[in-house]
Design a protein around this motif. Sequence first.
Motif, PDB file in Angstrom:
ATOM      1  N   PRO A 183       0.825  -1.223   0.000  1.00  0.00           N
ATOM      2  CA  PRO A 183       0.000   0.000   0.000  1.00  0.00           C
ATOM      3  C   PRO A 183       0.860   1.275   0.000  1.00  0.00           C
ATOM      4  N   GLU A 184       1.954   1.272   0.783  1.00  0.00           N
ATOM      5  CA  GLU A 184       2.768   2.497   0.859  1.00  0.00           C
ATOM      6  C   GLU A 184       3.509   2.766  -0.451  1.00  0.00           C
ATOM      7  N   ALA A 241       1.044   4.422  -2.691  1.00  0.00           N
ATOM      8  CA  ALA A 241       0.866   5.823  -2.296  1.00  0.00           C
ATOM      9  C   ALA A 241       2.060   6.658  -2.759  1.00  0.00           C
ATOM     10  N   PHE A 284     -10.747   7.815   1.739  1.00  0.00           N
ATOM     11  CA  PHE A 284     -11.475   6.734   2.406  1.00  0.00           C
ATOM     12  C   PHE A 284     -12.966   7.057   2.540  1.00  0.00           C
ATOM     13  N   VAL A 336     -10.190   6.914   9.085  1.00  0.00           N
ATOM     14  CA  VAL A 336      -9.920   6.294  10.381  1.00  0.00           C
ATOM     15  C   VAL A 336      -9.497   7.365  11.398  1.00  0.00           C
ATOM     16  N   ILE A 392      -7.367   8.493  14.437  1.00  0.00           N
ATOM     17  CA  ILE A 392      -6.119   8.041  15.053  1.00  0.00           C
ATOM     18  C   ILE A 392      -5.785   8.946  16.236  1.00  0.00           C
ATOM     19  N   VAL A 406      -2.267  11.164  17.234  1.00  0.00           N
ATOM     20  CA  VAL A 406      -1.406  11.518  16.105  1.00  0.00           C
ATOM     21  C   VAL A 406      -1.913  12.834  15.514  1.00  0.00           C
ATOM     22  N   PHE A 451       1.271  14.029  10.953  1.00  0.00           N
ATOM     23  CA  PHE A 451       1.015  12.856  10.112  1.00  0.00           C
ATOM     24  C   PHE A 451       1.169  13.215   8.628  1.00  0.00           C
ATOM     25  N   ASP A 496      -6.766  -0.959  11.177  1.00  0.00           N
ATOM     26  CA  ASP A 496      -7.336   0.025  10.254  1.00  0.00           C
ATOM     27  C   ASP A 496      -6.469   1.284  10.217  1.00  0.00           C
ATOM     28  N   ALA A 497      -5.986   1.673  11.397  1.00  0.00           N
ATOM     29  CA  ALA A 497      -5.132   2.860  11.455  1.00  0.00           C
ATOM     30  C   ALA A 497      -3.807   2.603  10.739  1.00  0.00           C
ATOM     31  N   PHE A 515      -3.349   0.582   8.244  1.00  0.00           N
ATOM     32  CA  PHE A 515      -3.576   0.634   6.793  1.00  0.00           C
ATOM     33  C   PHE A 515      -3.747   2.077   6.318  1.00  0.00           C
ATOM     34  N   TYR A 516      -4.453   2.867   7.107  1.00  0.00           N
ATOM     35  CA  TYR A 516      -4.673   4.268   6.733  1.00  0.00           C
ATOM     36  C   TYR A 516      -3.338   4.996   6.557  1.00  0.00           C
ATOM     37  N   LEU A 517      -2.438   4.777   7.503  1.00  0.00           N
ATOM     38  CA  LEU A 517      -1.128   5.441   7.431  1.00  0.00           C
ATOM     39  C   LEU A 517      -0.317   4.925   6.238  1.00  0.00           C
ATOM     40  N   ARG A 518      -0.388   3.622   6.006  1.00  0.00           N
ATOM     41  CA  ARG A 518       0.351   3.055   4.864  1.00  0.00           C
ATOM     42  C   ARG A 518      -0.220   3.573   3.548  1.00  0.00           C
ATOM     43  N   ALA A 519      -1.533   3.723   3.505  1.00  0.00           N
ATOM     44  CA  ALA A 519      -2.167   4.217   2.280  1.00  0.00           C
ATOM     45  C   ALA A 519      -1.798   5.664   1.998  1.00  0.00           C
ATOM     46  N   LEU A 565       1.889   4.988  15.820  1.00  0.00           N
ATOM     47  CA  LEU A 565       0.755   4.627  16.678  1.00  0.00           C
ATOM     48  C   LEU A 565       1.205   4.346  18.108  1.00  0.00           C
TER      49      LEU A 565
END
Lengths: 259, 448
Positions: A74-75, A78, A86, A90, A92, A95, A100, B390-391, B393-397, B409
Motif C-alpha cells: 500500500p505504501e 501511495a 477513504f 480512520v 487516530i 497523532v 502525520f 485500520d489505522a 492501513f490508513y497510514l500506509r495508504a 501509533l
Amino acid sequence: MTMLEIHNLHVRVGGKPILQGIDLCVNAGEVHAIMGPNGSGKSTLARALSGHPDYQVTEGEVSYEGRDLLAMDPEERARDGVFMAFQYPVEIPGVNNAYFLKAALNAIRTHRGQEELDAIEFMALMREKSTLLEIDPSMLTRSVNEGFSGGEKKRNEIFQMAVLEPKLAILDETDSGLDIDALKLVANGVNAMRSPERAIIVVTHYQRLLDYIVPDVVHVLSGGRIVKSGDRALALELEDKGYGWLEPEAAAAAPAAKA
Amino acid sequence: MTRLVQSSPQTDAYLADCDRLVTARSATEPSWLRNLRRKGIEHFADAGFPTTRDEEWKFTSIAPIADRHFAPAHDGQSGLTTDRVESWAGALGGYRLVLVNGAYAPQFSVGGLPAGVHVSSLRSILATNPAAVEPYLGRFAPPDRQAFTALNTGFLQDGAFVWIPPGTIIDQPISLLFVSASPETASVSHPRVLIVAGDRSQVRIVEGYVGPPGQEYFTNAVTEVVVGSGAVVDHYKLQRESQRACHIGSMYVHGTRDSTFSSHSIAFGGALVRNDIIAVLDGEGGDYTLNGLYLVDGRRLIDNHTTIDHAKPHCGSHEMYKGILSGHARAVFNGKIIVRPDAQKTDAKQTNKALLLSDDAQINTKPQLEIFANDVKCTHGAAVGQLDEDAIFYLRARGLDLQQARDMLIHAFAGDVLNRIRIEPLRKSLEEHLLSELPAAGGPANQQ
C-alpha cells in the motif's frame, strides 16, 4: 496515455467473491465515475486498488503506469502517486494531523527524489491548501480525524489529496453524508486538481456529486461487474430510473464476463 | 541485632549482613536511627519475602530475588567514567546528585543550588545534622508495612535528602541518579530518598535508576515525599536498569492541605520490576496525579501497584498508566483508591491501558476501589488491546511504511503520558528512547 488498466479483476472479501471480472481503462486527464447499487462492489474496487490487506485478489491484472499495481505494498502505491480518499476515514487518537501529513508528504517526496520539506515550507503549503477547502487551522493541530464531524473527515481526505498531489486519485463515496455546502467545497477541491497528467476515479452512489464533478466516463457496477459504461448522460438516466433497470442486464451479461 | 523470630535460608544471609552493618555503624549512629533500623530488620525477619500467596504479590513471583543472595554492594565506583554517567543522566540542567551502589559519588555530582535549598547525600546529613531528618525518616514509609521497605530500612545508610524551604520556588529540576555497577558479584543496594517540600514551595525532582546493560543486581529503593501545604511537587522516576536487574521501588507520599503532587513513573528496564506508590491526601484541597508508562519485552515483568488514599474531603486524584508489552513479557497493574468516611467530594479518576504487541504478552490488571464516603466521584477504566489494523492501513495508504506506521501509533499511545512531562529535554530524550527500543515491525513482535 493509459494510466490504469484493469483486466478481469476478481476480488474476495472474507472468502466471499465480490468483484467478478472487472475491466477498466483510465487515461491520464480523465475523470471516471463508478456508480452502482449498494453491495455492487464499488468500494471493494477502490479498496483493492489501494492495497487493503482484507481484499484478496484471486484473478486478473492491474497495471498502473505500466507497472504491476497488485505486486506493490500500500505504501509503495501511495508513494508512486495512488491516493484513495477513504469512505470511512480512520480516527487516530494522539497523532497530530499536521505531523502525520508532513510525514506522509516527506515519505512521498523522498521516494520521488525530492528534498523533504522543512517545517516552514510545510506550514506555507498547509496554509495554501487549507484555504481552498476552508479547513479550519485548528483541524491541523487536532488528532487525525478524531472528533471530526462526517463532513470534516471527508474534507480532510480531500485536503490530504491536495497536499499529496497524487497522479491517480480514487474517491470512495466521498459525497456520502455531506450537506450541499460541504459537497460543493469537496467538489471545488477535486476540480482544482483536474489536470492532463492526473486521473480521478469517483466512486459514488448518487448522481448529485456528478453535477459538480463532471465525469468524462460513467460506469455502472452491478453484481461485481461493470454492466454499462457511457458518458455523463448515463448518470442522469440512473438518476431518473434508479438502478433496477440494469439488474436484468447484469444477469444477461453474466456469462459473457465482459461489459 | 539479637531477636530473630524466624529463620529461613532466604532471609538469614540478609540478617547476617545487617548485623555486620549495625556493628560497624552503631558507635556513630543516633539511637532513633538504630531503633528504626531494628524495627525494619525485625519486620523483615518476621515477614520474610512475600510469596504469590500474598494478595499484593499474587501475580509477581519474586523468586529471582529470594532464591539467591545479593551481597551488599560496595561503595567502589567500579570503573565508571564521567562520560558514562553523563549519558545516563542526560542534559536536564539543574542540580544533580549521583550515588553509585547506594553511596554518594561527589565526582559525578554537579550544579549549584539556590540559597536555602538543601540537597545532600543522606549519609552526610545523618552525620552532620540528623535532627533535620529525624521527624520524617521512616514516618510515612513505616518500617513494618512491607517486607522490602522493612529491608531497605534495615540497611538504611545512604541515599538522598532534599529539603525545600517554605515559599521557595525552584525552576531547574533536581536530579537524583542512582547507578548500580558491580560487574563481579550480584549485589544489592538499598537507596533511600527523603524529599521534604516546605509549605508553598515548588520543585521538580527526577529520580533515575540505571545500570550497565547485562549486569545482574538488585535495587531496593524507598522514597518518602512530604508535600507541605500549598506546595507543588512534580516527581519523575526513570527506571532504566539493566535488563537483567531486579528493581523494587516503593514511594510513600504524604500531602497536607492544598498540596499538589504529580508522579511520572517511566519504567523501561529491569528483568523483575515492582513499583509501589502509596500516596496519602491528608489535607483538604489536595490534588494528585499519578502517571506511568512502561515498556516491557522478552520475558521481563513489570508490576505497578498504586494506592491513593483520600483521607480528607475536597481532594482530586488522576491516574493514567500505560504499558507497551511485546515478546513473552508480563505486566501487572493494581490501582487501589481508598476514600475514607471523611473524604466527601472526592474526585478520583483512574485509567489503565495496555498495548499488546504480541500474542504471548500478558497483563493482569485490577482496579480496587474502597469507598467509605457517600458523596464522591470515582471512575476507573481499563483497556487492553493491540495496534489498530485500520489505522495502520490508513497510514500506509498515505505513504508511511509498516515500521513508521507502527512507531507512530505506539508513540501516540505513549503520548498521553509523555506529553505531560514538563521538563522538555527529558520528554524529548524519553521519546527518542521509546522509539529506539520499540520492536522492529518485521520481528517476532509483529506476530499478531
